[in-house]
Design a protein around this motif. Structure first.
Motif, PDB file in Angstrom:
ATOM      1  N   GLY A  70      -5.682   4.752  18.327  1.00  0.00           N
ATOM      2  CA  GLY A  70      -6.675   3.857  17.748  1.00  0.00           C
ATOM      3  C   GLY A  70      -6.127   2.522  17.279  1.00  0.00           C
ATOM      4  O   GLY A  70      -6.821   1.776  16.591  1.00  0.00           O
ATOM      5  N   GLU A  71      -4.890   2.188  17.652  1.00  0.00           N
ATOM      6  CA  GLU A  71      -4.276   0.947  17.180  1.00  0.00           C
ATOM      7  C   GLU A  71      -4.977  -0.313  17.662  1.00  0.00           C
ATOM      8  O   GLU A  71      -4.775  -1.383  17.082  1.00  0.00           O
ATOM      9  N   PHE A  72      -5.789  -0.225  18.698  1.00  0.00           N
ATOM     10  CA  PHE A  72      -6.450  -1.401  19.252  1.00  0.00           C
ATOM     11  C   PHE A  72      -7.966  -1.339  19.110  1.00  0.00           C
ATOM     12  O   PHE A  72      -8.683  -2.169  19.672  1.00  0.00           O
ATOM     13  N   ASP A  73      -8.461  -0.389  18.358  1.00  0.00           N
ATOM     14  CA  ASP A  73      -9.905  -0.207  18.213  1.00  0.00           C
ATOM     15  C   ASP A  73     -10.602  -1.438  17.646  1.00  0.00           C
ATOM     16  O   ASP A  73     -11.760  -1.701  17.953  1.00  0.00           O
ATOM     17  N   ASP A  74      -9.911  -2.217  16.821  1.00  0.00           N
ATOM     18  CA  ASP A  74     -10.521  -3.399  16.240  1.00  0.00           C
ATOM     19  C   ASP A  74     -10.771  -4.500  17.278  1.00  0.00           C
ATOM     20  O   ASP A  74     -11.502  -5.453  17.019  1.00  0.00           O
ATOM     21  N   THR A  78     -12.201  -3.929  20.228  1.00  0.00           N
ATOM     22  CA  THR A  78     -13.362  -3.590  21.067  1.00  0.00           C
ATOM     23  C   THR A  78     -14.660  -3.699  20.312  1.00  0.00           C
ATOM     24  O   THR A  78     -14.727  -3.738  19.131  1.00  0.00           O
ATOM     25  N   ALA A 104      -3.044   3.126  22.120  1.00  0.00           N
ATOM     26  CA  ALA A 104      -4.486   3.126  22.380  1.00  0.00           C
ATOM     27  C   ALA A 104      -5.112   4.457  21.980  1.00  0.00           C
ATOM     28  O   ALA A 104      -6.179   4.489  21.348  1.00  0.00           O
ATOM     29  N   LYS A 105      -4.452   5.555  22.310  1.00  0.00           N
ATOM     30  CA  LYS A 105      -4.974   6.883  21.934  1.00  0.00           C
ATOM     31  C   LYS A 105      -4.999   7.057  20.425  1.00  0.00           C
ATOM     32  O   LYS A 105      -5.860   7.745  19.901  1.00  0.00           O
TER      33      LYS A 105
END
Length: 64
Positions: A58-62, A64, A55-56
């Motif tokens: 940015g692996e899940f930014d897509d 949100t 998460a830090k």
């Protein structure tokens, strides 16, 4: 058993506000959403560490 749930200082303190709460019990990490406290997810420290690292980074930014 009295579980000591913790939430981020970034979470709202309003009653019923959505936030993720964590607790450490018996060697496991417990997670729940404040607006649905009866559903509890159990995981390990290693798995939570891997998720937070992703998460830090940015692996899940897509999502949100």
């Amino acid at each position: 058993m009295d579980i000591q749930w913790r939430k981020s200082s970034k979470s709202s303190n309003a009653e019923g506000a959505d936030c993720l709460e964590l607790a450490f019990v018996g060697g496991e990490i417990l997670m729940r959403e404040s607006d649905n406290p009866d559903v509890v997810i159990r995981t390990s420290r290693a798995k939570l560490r891997a998720f937070l690292g992703g998460a830090k980074a940015g692996e899940f930014d897509d999502l949100t």
